[in-house]
Design a protein around this motif. Structure first.
Motif, short mmCIF file in Angstrom:
data_model
loop_
_atom_site.label_atom_id
_atom_site.label_comp_id
_atom_site.label_asym_id
_atom_site.label_seq_id
_atom_site.Cartn_x
_atom_site.Cartn_y
_atom_site.Cartn_z
N ALA A 1 0.85 -1.20 0.00
CA ALA A 1 0.00 0.00 0.00
C ALA A 1 0.88 1.24 0.00
O ALA A 1 2.07 1.18 0.26
N SER A 2 0.28 2.35 -0.33
CA SER A 2 1.02 3.61 -0.28
C SER A 2 0.20 4.65 0.48
O SER A 2 -1.02 4.54 0.59
N ILE A 3 0.88 5.63 0.98
CA ILE A 3 0.23 6.71 1.71
C ILE A 3 0.98 8.00 1.41
O ILE A 3 2.20 7.98 1.23
N GLN A 4 0.27 9.10 1.30
CA GLN A 4 0.89 10.40 1.06
C GLN A 4 1.11 11.10 2.38
O GLN A 4 0.23 11.09 3.26
N CYS B 1 9.10 7.11 9.40
CA CYS B 1 7.81 6.43 9.30
C CYS B 1 7.99 4.99 9.76
O CYS B 1 8.87 4.27 9.28
#
Length: 152
Positions: free
Chosen positions: A3-6, A25
């Motif tokens: 998954a990715s997150i901004q 992070c």
């Protein structure tokens, strides 16, 4: 995983400076949590580190003159009349490497102004300059008038 997150980082500098920081992070569970719970799955890199840097620059404008004296002028002369001494020019320079948005504002508000600066709002590119016209419209004879302007 997969998954990715901004992530958004912002600053509000109060002075010119070089800023360096790091953002860490944490992904998934920490290694200690995995060992304590006896999980067989470990995130390959549980900590991601991102280096953040910014160079904060502020505008720096310089006036060729900080005081303009019109001397003796005939009363009620229209601003800009030829050979009446009611117009002066000053040079304003932006000596900084960033764009300067400038507004000229009269400080005194207790009476009508007899001076005007044109243009009163302008943009100066880095290391550029512009001429400002200062107009004087004298009123009653024998009066001394002084106004102060600020450049914002």
């Amino acid at each position: 995983i997969g998954a990715s997150i901004q992530i958004k980082a912002s600053i509000r500098p109060m002075k010119a400076n070089v800023l360096v920081a790091r953002a860490i992070c944490r992904l998934g569970k920490t290694r200690n949590e995995h060992i304590q719970k006896k999980d067989t799955f470990l995130v390959p890199k549980p900590l991601l580190e991102l280096r953040l840097s910014a160079i904060v620059k502020f505008t720096h404008i310089v006036l060729s003159d900080t005081r303009i004296d019109f001397g003796s002028v005939l009363a009620y002369t229209k601003s800009g009349d030829a050979d009446q001494g009611t117009k002066r020019e000053i040079l304003i320079k932006n000596t900084s490497p960033v764009v300067a948005n400038v507004k000229v504002r009269r400080i005194e508000r207790d009476r009508e102004s007899v001076f005007s600066i044109i243009p009163s709002s302008f943009t100066l590119n880095p290391n550029s300059e512009i001429n400002l016209a200062i107009h004087y419209t004298p009123r009653p004879a024998g009066c001394f008038v002084c106004d102060h302007f600020e450049f914002l």
